[in-house]
Motif scaffolding. Structure first.
Motif, PDB file in Angstrom:
ATOM      1  N   ILE A  87    -100.729  44.952 -22.233  1.00  0.00           N
ATOM      2  CA  ILE A  87    -101.268  44.189 -23.352  1.00  0.00           C
ATOM      3  C   ILE A  87    -101.040  42.700 -23.155  1.00  0.00           C
ATOM      4  N   ASN A  88    -101.767  41.914 -23.908  1.00  0.00           N
ATOM      5  CA  ASN A  88    -101.587  40.457 -23.919  1.00  0.00           C
ATOM      6  C   ASN A  88    -101.817  39.795 -22.561  1.00  0.00           C
ATOM      7  N   GLY A  89    -102.593  40.431 -21.680  1.00  0.00           N
ATOM      8  CA  GLY A  89    -102.945  39.823 -20.410  1.00  0.00           C
ATOM      9  C   GLY A  89    -101.903  39.945 -19.315  1.00  0.00           C
ATOM     10  N   PHE A  90    -100.845  40.702 -19.567  1.00  0.00           N
ATOM     11  CA  PHE A  90     -99.807  40.893 -18.560  1.00  0.00           C
ATOM     12  C   PHE A  90    -100.178  42.012 -17.587  1.00  0.00           C
ATOM     13  N   GLU A  91     -99.671  41.887 -16.359  1.00  0.00           N
ATOM     14  CA  GLU A  91     -99.810  42.949 -15.384  1.00  0.00           C
ATOM     15  C   GLU A  91     -98.545  43.000 -14.526  1.00  0.00           C
ATOM     16  N   ALA A  92     -98.334  44.123 -13.860  1.00  0.00           N
ATOM     17  CA  ALA A  92     -97.168  44.264 -13.002  1.00  0.00           C
ATOM     18  C   ALA A  92     -97.553  45.097 -11.799  1.00  0.00           C
ATOM     19  N   GLU A  93     -96.855  44.865 -10.699  1.00  0.00           N
ATOM     20  CA  GLU A  93     -97.138  45.601  -9.478  1.00  0.00           C
ATOM     21  C   GLU A  93     -95.887  46.319  -8.993  1.00  0.00           C
ATOM     22  N   PHE A  94     -96.026  47.621  -8.786  1.00  0.00           N
ATOM     23  CA  PHE A  94     -94.942  48.432  -8.265  1.00  0.00           C
ATOM     24  C   PHE A  94     -94.943  48.339  -6.747  1.00  0.00           C
ATOM     25  N   SER A 151     -89.376  46.886  -6.324  1.00  0.00           N
ATOM     26  CA  SER A 151     -89.607  45.825  -7.302  1.00  0.00           C
ATOM     27  C   SER A 151     -90.731  46.206  -8.249  1.00  0.00           C
ATOM     28  N   PHE A 152     -90.741  45.548  -9.392  1.00  0.00           N
ATOM     29  CA  PHE A 152     -91.776  45.765 -10.406  1.00  0.00           C
ATOM     30  C   PHE A 152     -91.917  44.450 -11.170  1.00  0.00           C
ATOM     31  N   HIS A 153     -92.441  43.441 -10.504  1.00  0.00           N
ATOM     32  CA  HIS A 153     -92.530  42.102 -11.082  1.00  0.00           C
ATOM     33  C   HIS A 153     -93.674  42.007 -12.089  1.00  0.00           C
ATOM     34  N   LEU A 154     -93.429  41.249 -13.132  1.00  0.00           N
ATOM     35  CA  LEU A 154     -94.400  41.061 -14.223  1.00  0.00           C
ATOM     36  C   LEU A 154     -95.084  39.713 -14.055  1.00  0.00           C
ATOM     37  N   ARG A 155     -96.397  39.685 -14.255  1.00  0.00           N
ATOM     38  CA  ARG A 155     -97.143  38.439 -14.052  1.00  0.00           C
ATOM     39  C   ARG A 155     -98.146  38.221 -15.177  1.00  0.00           C
ATOM     40  N   LYS A 156     -98.433  36.932 -15.393  1.00  0.00           N
ATOM     41  CA  LYS A 156     -99.529  36.560 -16.285  1.00  0.00           C
ATOM     42  C   LYS A 156    -100.133  35.280 -15.728  1.00  0.00           C
ATOM     43  N   PRO A 157    -101.452  35.217 -15.582  1.00  0.00           N
ATOM     44  CA  PRO A 157    -102.084  34.062 -14.939  1.00  0.00           C
ATOM     45  C   PRO A 157    -102.048  32.785 -15.782  1.00  0.00           C
ATOM     46  N   SER A 158    -101.957  32.946 -17.108  1.00  0.00           N
ATOM     47  CA  SER A 158    -101.981  31.759 -17.972  1.00  0.00           C
ATOM     48  C   SER A 158    -101.253  32.098 -19.266  1.00  0.00           C
ATOM     49  N   VAL A 159    -100.113  31.473 -19.484  1.00  0.00           N
ATOM     50  CA  VAL A 159     -99.296  31.850 -20.644  1.00  0.00           C
ATOM     51  C   VAL A 159     -99.640  30.999 -21.858  1.00  0.00           C
ATOM     52  N   HIS A 160     -99.302  31.570 -23.024  1.00  0.00           N
ATOM     53  CA  HIS A 160     -99.494  30.876 -24.295  1.00  0.00           C
ATOM     54  C   HIS A 160     -98.133  30.657 -24.945  1.00  0.00           C
ATOM     55  N   ILE A 161     -98.112  29.740 -25.893  1.00  0.00           N
ATOM     56  CA  ILE A 161     -96.881  29.480 -26.636  1.00  0.00           C
ATOM     57  C   ILE A 161     -96.359  30.780 -27.251  1.00  0.00           C
ATOM     58  N   SER A 162     -97.274  31.615 -27.708  1.00  0.00           N
ATOM     59  CA  SER A 162     -96.895  32.861 -28.379  1.00  0.00           C
ATOM     60  C   SER A 162     -96.262  33.889 -27.437  1.00  0.00           C
ATOM     61  N   ASP A 163     -96.284  33.624 -26.140  1.00  0.00           N
ATOM     62  CA  ASP A 163     -95.632  34.529 -25.186  1.00  0.00           C
ATOM     63  C   ASP A 163     -94.132  34.282 -25.096  1.00  0.00           C
ATOM     64  N   GLY A 195     -81.121  43.085 -17.673  1.00  0.00           N
ATOM     65  CA  GLY A 195     -80.447  42.169 -18.585  1.00  0.00           C
ATOM     66  C   GLY A 195     -81.371  41.261 -19.387  1.00  0.00           C
ATOM     67  N   GLY A 196     -82.671  41.334 -19.092  1.00  0.00           N
ATOM     68  CA  GLY A 196     -83.632  40.531 -19.856  1.00  0.00           C
ATOM     69  C   GLY A 196     -83.886  39.173 -19.226  1.00  0.00           C
ATOM     70  N   THR A 197     -85.088  38.673 -19.437  1.00  0.00           N
ATOM     71  CA  THR A 197     -85.471  37.319 -19.017  1.00  0.00           C
ATOM     72  C   THR A 197     -86.102  36.629 -20.209  1.00  0.00           C
ATOM     73  N   ARG A 198     -85.560  35.473 -20.546  1.00  0.00           N
ATOM     74  CA  ARG A 198     -86.108  34.710 -21.658  1.00  0.00           C
ATOM     75  C   ARG A 198     -87.220  33.821 -21.130  1.00  0.00           C
ATOM     76  N   LEU A 199     -88.441  34.091 -21.563  1.00  0.00           N
ATOM     77  CA  LEU A 199     -89.586  33.263 -21.187  1.00  0.00           C
ATOM     78  C   LEU A 199     -89.773  32.192 -22.251  1.00  0.00           C
ATOM     79  N   MET A 200     -89.719  30.942 -21.832  1.00  0.00           N
ATOM     80  CA  MET A 200     -89.858  29.821 -22.767  1.00  0.00           C
ATOM     81  C   MET A 200     -91.110  29.040 -22.378  1.00  0.00           C
ATOM     82  N   VAL A 201     -92.124  29.125 -23.196  1.00  0.00           N
ATOM     83  CA  VAL A 201     -93.384  28.441 -22.918  1.00  0.00           C
ATOM     84  C   VAL A 201     -93.395  27.129 -23.692  1.00  0.00           C
TER      85      VAL A 201
END
Lengths: 114, 112
Positions: free
Chosen positions: A60-67, A73-85, A106-112
């Motif tokens: 959802i929300n334009g995210f994708e991940a590759e196994f 690894s299972f990295h998460l990607r988004k080509p263009s982030v929004h403030i709401s992310d 442990g979580g990653t805090r994404l700050m847009v």
């Protein structure tokens, strides 16, 4: 038993820039993989999951991940982030054996930033 | 309609007290869970329970006990609360073992 490592505790990024949130796991058995997002003062919501089949999964929300099995690894990607992310993102793994429970990184805090 | 609901949202209590947190899911799921999220956002599984089996994380003190009156409810009872129990506790449910978890909004427990 399995474990999950999210290499970055915080990722600052400007709005409309691409982002990658890294996740590596270890497990003695085959796994199911998940990414969840947590907005402030809320529970976790599923972004996407990998159960089998295509290694590139879209969520959802334009995210994708590759196994990547060879790199575990299972990295998460988004080509263009929004403030709401802006939120906390959690990678999680569950072994395919019966009785395995979901283990979170442990979580990653994404700050847009604007 | 809220799929997984927890009460209370906030709980402030003193050391040594006994308290319970309630959880209900209206998704018809077979399995329910309790997770603890500490101040550093780290999530730890505490219990997994379905109508057949209770799986306990061995690191959880026996002061914590899950109680399930029926398939839709899994309450968390905590005896003799300690300062280190302060955290956000999340209830979750899933249909199958490879199904995603649906989380409640959490209960913030503060022990003073």
């Amino acid at each position: 038993a399995q474990s999950v490592t999210q290499l970055d505790s915080q990722v600052p990024v400007f709005e409309e820039a691409p982002v990658e949130l890294r996740c590596n796991y270890s497990s003695s058995v085959s796994v199911y993989l998940f990414w969840y997002v947590q907005y402030p003062n809320q529970g976790l919501q599923l972004l996407l999951k990998y159960l089998s089949g295509s290694t590139l999964v879209k969520g959802i929300n334009g995210f994708e991940a590759e196994f990547n099995k060879s790199q575990t690894s299972f990295h998460l990607r988004k080509p263009s982030v929004h403030i709401s992310d802006t939120a906390e993102y959690f990678c999680a793994v569950r072994g395919r054996n019966a009785g395995n429970m979901l283990t979170f990184g442990g979580g990653t805090r994404l700050m847009v930033k604007p | 309609d809220t799929a997984v609901s927890q009460t209370p949202k906030y709980l402030v209590t003193q050391m040594g007290n006994d308290k319970s947190i309630k959880c209900e899911q209206n998704l018809g799921h077979d399995t329910m869970y309790w997770y603890k999220q500490d101040s550093k956002k780290f999530l730890k599984i505490m219990f997994s329970y379905n109508n057949k089996e209770l799986i306990i994380n061995e690191t959880v003190p026996n002061r914590f006990s899950p109680k399930s009156p029926d398939k839709a409810h899994l309450n968390l009872h905590i005896n003799s609360l300690e300062l280190g129990d302060s955290a956000v506790y999340f209830c979750a449910s899933s249909q199958h073992e490879n199904s995603p978890l649906h989380f409640g909004n959490g209960t913030r427990l503060t022990v003073t």
